[in-house]
Design an enzyme around this catalytic site. Sequence first.
Site, PDB file in Angstrom:
ATOM      1  N   ASP A 152     -51.718 -16.376   4.120  1.00  0.00           N
ATOM      2  CA  ASP A 152     -52.270 -16.065   5.439  1.00  0.00           C
ATOM      3  C   ASP A 152     -53.788 -16.192   5.422  1.00  0.00           C
ATOM      4  O   ASP A 152     -54.326 -17.075   4.766  1.00  0.00           O
ATOM      5  CB  ASP A 152     -51.817 -14.649   5.846  1.00  0.00           C
ATOM      6  CG  ASP A 152     -51.576 -14.506   7.328  1.00  0.00           C
ATOM      7  OD1 ASP A 152     -52.558 -14.489   8.087  1.00  0.00           O
ATOM      8  OD2 ASP A 152     -50.407 -14.393   7.735  1.00  0.00           O
ATOM      9  N   HIS A 190     -55.708 -11.229  10.511  1.00  0.00           N
ATOM     10  CA  HIS A 190     -54.266 -11.440  10.643  1.00  0.00           C
ATOM     11  C   HIS A 190     -53.516 -11.129   9.348  1.00  0.00           C
ATOM     12  O   HIS A 190     -52.458 -10.491   9.362  1.00  0.00           O
ATOM     13  CB  HIS A 190     -54.011 -12.883  11.068  1.00  0.00           C
ATOM     14  CG  HIS A 190     -52.590 -13.196  11.396  1.00  0.00           C
ATOM     15  ND1 HIS A 190     -51.690 -13.650  10.452  1.00  0.00           N
ATOM     16  CD2 HIS A 190     -51.903 -13.134  12.563  1.00  0.00           C
ATOM     17  CE1 HIS A 190     -50.509 -13.855  11.013  1.00  0.00           C
ATOM     18  NE2 HIS A 190     -50.622 -13.554  12.306  1.00  0.00           N
ATOM     19  N   SER A 383     -45.150 -13.995  14.167  1.00  0.00           N
ATOM     20  CA  SER A 383     -45.818 -13.643  12.915  1.00  0.00           C
ATOM     21  C   SER A 383     -45.429 -12.243  12.485  1.00  0.00           C
ATOM     22  O   SER A 383     -45.074 -11.985  11.326  1.00  0.00           O
ATOM     23  CB  SER A 383     -47.341 -13.700  13.080  1.00  0.00           C
ATOM     24  OG  SER A 383     -47.851 -14.991  12.978  1.00  0.00           O
TER      25      SER A 383
END
Length: 621
Positions: A152, A190, A383
């Site tokens: 990520d 994120h 996600s």
Amino acid sequence: MNINRMKCKKKILILAITFVTVFALIAPNFMSSSSYTVGVIVQGNNSNEVAQVVENYGGEVTSYLEIIDGVGAIIPERMIAQLLAEPMISSITPDAAVNLADGDNRGNHANNKDANKNNKDIPETNYPDVTGSDIAWEGGATGAEVAIAVIDTGIDTKTLFAKDKKAAERLIGWVDFVENKKKPHDPNGHGTHIAGIIANPQIGEDGEWNGIAPQANIVSVRVLNKEGFGTYEQVIQGIQWVVEHKDEYGIKIMNLSLVSPVQSPYWADPLNQAVTRAWAEGITVVVAAGNGGPDPMTIGVPGNNPYVITVGAFTDNYTPNDWSDDYIAPFSAAGPTLDGFVKPDVVAPGAHMLSPMPKNSYLAHLYKDSKVGQDYYSIAGTSQATAVVSGIAALALDQNPALTPDEIKFRLMGTSLLWVDIETEEALYSMWQQGMGRVNAVDAVYADMNGVANLGMDIEADLAGTQHYEGYTYYDEELGQFVLRSGFGAWAGDFGAWAGDFGAWAGGFGAWAGGFGAWAGDFGAWAGDFGAWAGGFGAWAGGFGAWAGDFGAWAGDFGAWAGGFGAWAGGFGAWAGGFGAWAGSVPWDGTKYDSASFVDDFLIGKSPNLTSTTTSIGIAP
């Protein structure tokens, strides 16, 4: 249906403006005298040979991608055709863009009184309760000693572990393919948010852990930049690193909450090849379906990979204790894939997902109105749903360390709960929208069940290029529906037929039921040449404009299906005859819980955490 086709094509064309298309479409330009250089993935017999050829043609090798027998490179555009003519070169693919599998789908916590009621520093999260993960904890499943690679934007340990040095020790590995920094960081936010959903050990207002697998170990692999973008080369480098270090760190699960537009059949895509290799090496790969829904055929890469676990998103509608008003989030991408596979495999909570994120990060500034407490932010997307399923997989491995990726996929799919109308028993979403249904952590961890997914598929032959596969889905022009071949489309409740429109959300008239047995087998072999899928709905050849050239089309209507048409593993199970036979049918091992009360409560729309429930929850005597 024609309208939906137009919508689907329009969506792909819009994406094509942003992302690089395959070189087959720009082949006429390859022979030009252009001096432009382009980033590519070049594949052949092995990485060293490919690198030598690239350099012979004036290209620059930027990385060795042994996992796919290729290299990342920058080459003169005018040399592409000549490179392709070299016998040691099998393919040249654009180094396509990859981005996060969430968009402007932030949770509206600023306008939700329940979510922001006390605004404590550490709010509670609901997704462990919604999935039954909190019940799984009671039996001892916490993810301890299970390592999950989160590929990520990085990780911020101070935010995720609340400056708890002991908890921070569970970040056991770190590597950065963006800036090559030695210390963990996450300028986007994120990666931290995803890792928090998976393994946040903080205790919320409800007195429970805030992550699905709160004692799991994390290996953070940074492949996306501050804005949440990366390239095929970076992501493949990350996957390759995980495969190379899986034994060193004990990595059993890989989380890929990212997506890229489909450019080719699954087996021809370099990113999918790397993902398939990771699965073959014993790593359970959990990937996002993408946020291109609700239209059909919107599953991205690597969600279109038939081997891995692809996750769509549903919402509890801000009522975690009332399942009757849950629905699949409109942004959740739907199948089938362009290779005809049923995707997603399961759906999980993916809306208004609270998790920590560094307050100085890119997403924290973007989603500042979604802040709850000191460091928690509400974000929605597949996600986040993917992270939930990775956490549940860790719980399953905690209790069953010897499980293979195919066995974990079978458990997750075989214990999921279909969403049906409680009066008519008809499915409120097709299999291409909900997969096998809503994840059920309790049964996925503790059910006494054996079986494997992906039966009839030879993964090594697929990787070697000697055998590829097509799914069972096709578009029936006369019916105006997606259906399955060999009569599967006649399943009760219209689970196996879909006209492509979204309007299944019934405003609270549904209930999550169950269907035992994961989609596992004999998908059918790739027929004839490499080919384009000519199923009549946005086919490869001349459809979405990604896969073109002289590779032919499917032979006949649906080609030759190696090994027969297969079946849902375990037979049609309870679904074909109504959902009622499922509840309570999974035996426990005698040491965990009483009968399948979590499923029973699902069927009547009650949460096991409600004091009003009449079912028995807790450790069996």
